[in-house]
Design an enzyme around this catalytic site. Structure first.
Site, PDB file in Angstrom:
ATOM      1  N   HIS A  29       0.865  -1.017  -0.040  1.00 47.64           N
ATOM      2  CA  HIS A  29      -0.124   0.052  -0.069  1.00 47.64           C
ATOM      3  C   HIS A  29       0.903   1.272   0.007  1.00 47.64           C
ATOM      4  CE1 HIS A  29      -3.550   2.398   0.303  1.00 47.64           C
ATOM      5  NE2 HIS A  29      -3.165   2.934   1.562  1.00 47.64           N
ATOM      6  N   HIS A  70      -3.168   9.047   1.067  1.00 46.89           N
ATOM      7  CA  HIS A  70      -3.000   7.920   0.574  1.00 46.89           C
ATOM      8  C   HIS A  70      -4.578   7.753  -0.250  1.00 46.89           C
ATOM      9  CE1 HIS A  70      -4.437   5.142   4.021  1.00 46.89           C
ATOM     10  NE2 HIS A  70      -4.204   6.728   4.391  1.00 46.89           N
ATOM     11  N   CYS A  75      -3.692   2.783  -5.227  1.00 44.59           N
ATOM     12  CA  CYS A  75      -2.760   3.570  -4.603  1.00 44.59           C
ATOM     13  C   CYS A  75      -1.369   4.046  -4.934  1.00 44.59           C
ATOM     14  CB  CYS A  75      -2.610   2.959  -3.067  1.00 44.59           C
ATOM     15  SG  CYS A  75      -1.621   1.416  -3.046  1.00 44.59           S
TER      16      CYS A  75
END
Length: 244
Positions: A30, A42, A154
């Protein structure tokens, strides 16, 4: 930090850094942009709200929405476990108990290929921190479109914030190095008829490795020619027109 690992300490972080943390036993990472004072912007997807791959991967890739590693709501962020889109979290919620890694920019082709796992570095050059933080903050207020594992994830968000580069074609993979690695691996498998050009298993392995490496390299945002520099304001305008 180097070829073997991009792991860093929190004390080394600077505003505008592209950071990431591995999830689900290193299956995927991530990504986000560190903004200073222990906060990260994010791009997330909540469980059941993302566009899946339509493959077996959907059984293993879960929600990227942050949560407190202790299991209770974070005293700084509250309960963000069901949030989606571009959000700001404390670094503890972002990491979710994982280690901290720094995504590297302006690496050489040799270094890029030595980092066989995608989603850790790029040949592309990062813009100045003030530009990175402006894009991230603007997208925090205005969104980054719908989350898609391959086309708009992401890592795509963090790379756009760092470079301002967008893919201008309708191909199936965005800027993400993780997605490019999956595509490269699939290409190597699909190209398996090349085994007839070899006489041994080591030869076949070398051919497969070569295909994988070349596919990853030509898919990198720093090599591709199907990209444009797009201001964050223009990007958001296009997203609104697309949704309207």
């Amino acid at each position: 930090m180097g070829v073997l690992s991009n792991k860093i300490d929190r004390e080394e972080l600077k505003p505008g850094d592209h950071i990431y943390s591995w999830r689900n036993a290193y299956l995927y990472a991530h990504h986000g942009i560190y903004t200073g004072e222990g906060k990260v912007i994010h791009f997330t997807r909540a469980a059941g709200q993302e566009i899946g791959t339509g493959t077996v991967l959907d059984r293993f890739i879960f929600s990227s929405s942050p949560s407190n590693p202790l299991g209770s709501p974070c005293p700084r962020c509250g309960d963000q476990s069901r949030l989606e889109g571009v959000i700001s979290s404390c670094i503890d919620c972002f990491l979710h108990g994982g280690n901290l890694y720094l995504f590297q920019y302006s690496v050489s082709p040799a270094f890029f290929l030595a980092k066989a796992r995608g989603g850790t570095c790029t040949l592309a050059t990062s813009d100045p921190p003030e530009d990175v933080l402006h894009r991230a903050s603007f997208l925090l207020q205005n969104g980054f479109g719908g989350y898609h594992i391959f086309k708009n994830n992401c890592e795509d968000f963090a790379i756009y914030c760092k470079t301002g580069l967008l893919v201008n074609t309708s191909i199936s993979v965005g800027r993400s190095g993780q997605a490019a690695s999956i595509l490269a691996a699939a290409t190597a498998v699909v190209s398996s008829p090349l085994r007839f050009l070899t006489t041994s298993c080591p030869g076949l392995a070398a051919v497969g490795c070569g295909i994988y490496c070349v596919s990853r390299l030509v898919s990198d945002i720093g090599i591709r020619r199907d990209v444009d520099k797009v201001s964050v304001e223009k990007l958001v305008d296009c997203l609104w027109l697309r949704c309207g």
